[in-house]
Every structure is written in C-alpha cells, then in structure tokens.
Design an enzyme around this catalytic site. Sequence first.
Site, short mmCIF file in Angstrom:
data_model
loop_
_atom_site.label_atom_id
_atom_site.label_comp_id
_atom_site.label_asym_id
_atom_site.label_seq_id
_atom_site.Cartn_x
_atom_site.Cartn_y
_atom_site.Cartn_z
N LYS A 259 9.72 5.47 -8.25
CA LYS A 259 10.68 4.35 -8.27
C LYS A 259 12.11 4.89 -8.41
O LYS A 259 13.03 4.43 -7.74
CB LYS A 259 10.36 3.38 -9.41
CG LYS A 259 9.06 2.62 -9.19
CD LYS A 259 9.29 1.12 -9.13
CE LYS A 259 8.13 0.35 -8.52
NZ LYS A 259 6.92 0.32 -9.30
N LYS B 30 2.58 3.73 0.88
CA LYS B 30 1.66 2.86 0.13
C LYS B 30 2.06 1.40 0.32
O LYS B 30 3.24 1.06 0.22
CB LYS B 30 1.77 3.25 -1.36
CG LYS B 30 1.15 2.24 -2.31
CD LYS B 30 1.42 2.63 -3.75
CE LYS B 30 1.46 1.40 -4.63
NZ LYS B 30 1.70 1.67 -6.04
N LYS C 116 4.48 -4.48 -2.66
CA LYS C 116 5.50 -5.53 -2.58
C LYS C 116 6.89 -4.92 -2.80
O LYS C 116 7.86 -5.32 -2.15
CB LYS C 116 5.20 -6.58 -3.64
CG LYS C 116 5.80 -7.92 -3.38
CD LYS C 116 5.10 -8.67 -2.26
CE LYS C 116 5.97 -9.84 -1.83
NZ LYS C 116 5.50 -10.49 -0.64
P1 TYM Z 1 -0.65 -3.64 -8.91
O1 TYM Z 1 -0.35 -5.04 -9.28
O2 TYM Z 1 0.39 -2.84 -8.22
O3 TYM Z 1 -1.94 -3.62 -8.01
C1 TYM Z 1 -3.14 -4.25 -8.42
C2 TYM Z 1 -4.32 -3.41 -7.98
O4 TYM Z 1 -4.27 -3.20 -6.57
C3 TYM Z 1 -4.31 -1.79 -6.29
N1 TYM Z 1 -3.43 -1.51 -5.17
C4 TYM Z 1 -3.70 -0.65 -4.18
N2 TYM Z 1 -4.79 0.09 -3.94
C5 TYM Z 1 -4.78 0.87 -2.83
N3 TYM Z 1 -3.74 0.90 -1.95
C6 TYM Z 1 -2.63 0.15 -2.16
N4 TYM Z 1 -1.62 0.19 -1.29
C7 TYM Z 1 -2.57 -0.66 -3.32
N5 TYM Z 1 -1.64 -1.50 -3.83
C8 TYM Z 1 -2.17 -2.00 -4.97
C9 TYM Z 1 -3.79 -1.12 -7.55
O5 TYM Z 1 -4.26 0.21 -7.65
C10 TYM Z 1 -4.31 -2.01 -8.64
O6 TYM Z 1 -5.63 -1.64 -9.00
N6 TYM Z 1 -0.25 -1.40 -13.28
C11 TYM Z 1 -1.11 -2.21 -12.47
C12 TYM Z 1 -1.50 -3.54 -13.08
C13 TYM Z 1 -2.11 -3.41 -14.43
C14 TYM Z 1 -3.42 -2.95 -14.72
C15 TYM Z 1 -3.52 -3.01 -16.14
C16 TYM Z 1 -4.49 -2.51 -13.94
C17 TYM Z 1 -1.50 -3.71 -15.58
N7 TYM Z 1 -2.36 -3.49 -16.63
C18 TYM Z 1 -4.72 -2.65 -16.78
C19 TYM Z 1 -5.67 -2.13 -14.59
C20 TYM Z 1 -5.78 -2.21 -15.99
C21 TYM Z 1 -0.38 -2.50 -11.17
O7 TYM Z 1 0.82 -2.54 -11.10
O8 TYM Z 1 -1.18 -2.84 -10.17
#
Ligand code: TYM
Length: 320
Positions: A110, A189, A192
């Site tokens: 970021k 990747k 959003k």
């Molecule tokens: P987030 O909101 O970015 O994404 C949610 C889930 O989708 C997966 N994901 C992807 N997997 C493969 N390729 C991609 N381009 C892609 N974009 C998103 C993410 O790996 C994720 O599993 N920090 C986390 C949210 C979170 C969380 C947690 C997850 C907060 N607390 C506790 C698990 C356990 C996040 O920003 O995911």
Amino acid sequence: MRILSGFQPSGTLHLGNYFGAMLPNLEFQKLGESYLFIADYHALTTSPDPEALRQRVFDVALDFLACGLDVNHTVFFRQSDVPEVTELMWILNTITTVGFLERAHSYKDKIAKGFMPNAGLFTYPVLMAADILLYQSDLVPVGKDQKQHLEITRDLAIRFNERYGEVFTVPDGHIAENVAVIPGLDGQKMSKSYNNTIPLFGAPKAIRKLVMSIVTDSKGLEDVKEPETCNVAKLYKLIASGEQYNELCRNYRAGNYGYGHAKQALFEAIQAYFGPMQAKRDEFAKDPGEVWNILNKGAERARNTAAATMEKVRRAVGLR
Ligand code: TYM
C-alpha cells in the site's frame, strides 16, 4: 472444529473474494462450526464515507446470503457488533514489535502504491489476529494474499500463550489449493483498492464492459496464444467447467481465436454462474429488516464466545 473468516465491506464482493475465500468458506460451513463476519473496523482504515460504509455492510450481507450462506450453520455477524475485539487488539499490540509489522507485505504494497498510511493500516494485522483468536478459531480459510497475516496471527498466539499461559487456540490457515491470487482487470491482484475488480453481481452490460477491458498481450486474431499467462484464461479456468476450459486452451493453441472471443466466453460463463444467485439476492434485498435481523442474531452468538475468551485474557494478563 471452529472455522472463521472475515471480508471487508470495500464494495460489493468480486471474483477474487469469491474464488479465493467465499466458496471455500461456504463449503466448510457444513463441516464444522462456522463464523463469518463483515470486517467494518478494518474497512475504516481506508476512511470510507459513513453512509457508504453502512450500505456496503448491507451489500456484503446480501452477497453472502445470495451465494449460499446458511444461517443455521454459520454465525454471520458484523465485526463492530463485538467491540471486545478492539480490547483484545490493544492487548495483542503490547506483545507486537514495530519491526514485525513493518515487514507485512500488504502494508508495504500500500505504501509503495502511494497510500497515506494511518496507524490503523499499520496495526491492521493485529486486529485481524484479534478477530481470529477472540473466537478460538481452529481453521481460517482465506485467499493466498492473506497468508502472511495468518502467520502473524499464529506467531502472536504462540507468543501470548508462552508469556501468559495457554489461552488461545493456535489456528491453522487454509488456502484453497490451485487457486492463486486472482488477477484483476490489469493483471495485478484483484482488489477494490486497485480499482480492477469484476463484481459478482451487477447489470450484465456493466459486467460485460469490465470483462472486455481485461488487459491481454497484443497478439492478433490468427496468432497462437498462451492460456497459462493470459488473465482472461486464468479467470475462465475458475468459473467454467473443466471441459469448457480445455476447449479454450485448444482454441488458444490453434490460432484464429481472438481475445475478444475469449472475453465473450468469460462473460457468458459469469452470467451462467451468478445469474441464479442474482435472483436470490434480489429476493433478500426486498426485506432489509430481515437481513439486519440475521446479522444482529449472529452478533449475539458471537458476543457470547467473545465474552468467555476475554474473561480468560483479562485474568491472564493481570487486568482482573
Ligand atoms: P479482503 O476483504 O481483502 O478479502 C476477503 C477474502 O477474499 C480473499 N481475496 C482474494 N483471494 C484471491 N485473490 C484475490 N484477488 C483476492 N482478493 C480477496 C482474501 O484473501 C480474503 O480471504 N484482512 C482480510 C479480512 C479479515 C479477515 C479477518 C480474514 C479481517 N479479519 C480474520 C480472515 C480472518 C481482508 O482484507 O480480506
């Protein structure tokens, strides 16, 4: 076995979310006690407009219900409805070194992309660890991009248990095999925050326009093409049947098959896959009260689990 995962409400969910994490989580919900939450505290790190944030929480809830979340098998809730998670985060902060967080890839990415980091973005992985440890989770199915965050969580759980006694379950990550980080329109990747997503739901015309804008190399219609390195083919592989994908590969290797053809095939596959779910989503959208009700009920159950863990944590560290 308790299975937990979280999704940020950064907008409606996209193909990266779905194939990277939603689908594995929905499959796991039948095998154990499943917890799924909408990570609205995490979303605050990007300073969204308050009304937009509320709307996005609702949209993500609709996306999950449309895609098959079963409220009888899953505790489905909004992260901020269990504020104990921020208390646990504070306690975990006190055993986390700054150097450890400075090495986090997502933070470094970021910064490299010019985001102005706030302290919340920096301590983001500690809040994520608190999410996981608060509910004594055994298994955390996430996309590959979250691998390092899970390692940080395991590390903090072990560090805490060594210092204060066995309080936390040390969780295992689950990263869907053969699903890499899913590429977005520009090949980075899908995310959003990079503005390169294909949403699961939306007007067909808008989705088609996005699909047609996927970046490819500049090979012409008659040229032989490589499915392994093509963003269109990578997405098609996830969503089409094995037979359909093999056909695309044959077409790529034979020549006289353009990227426009492949994009049209991808668009049609997306429509076929998510079309029936869109109808279900529209049904849930007619009754917002019921959607909030589902989240409130989930929060009540989540709070009970959280309260039991926090009692142990407070005693362990000397706050009781
Ligand atoms: P987030 O909101 O970015 O994404 C949610 C889930 O989708 C997966 N994901 C992807 N997997 C493969 N390729 C991609 N381009 C892609 N974009 C998103 C993410 O790996 C994720 O599993 N920090 C986390 C949210 C979170 C969380 C947690 C997850 C907060 N607390 C506790 C698990 C356990 C996040 O920003 O995911």
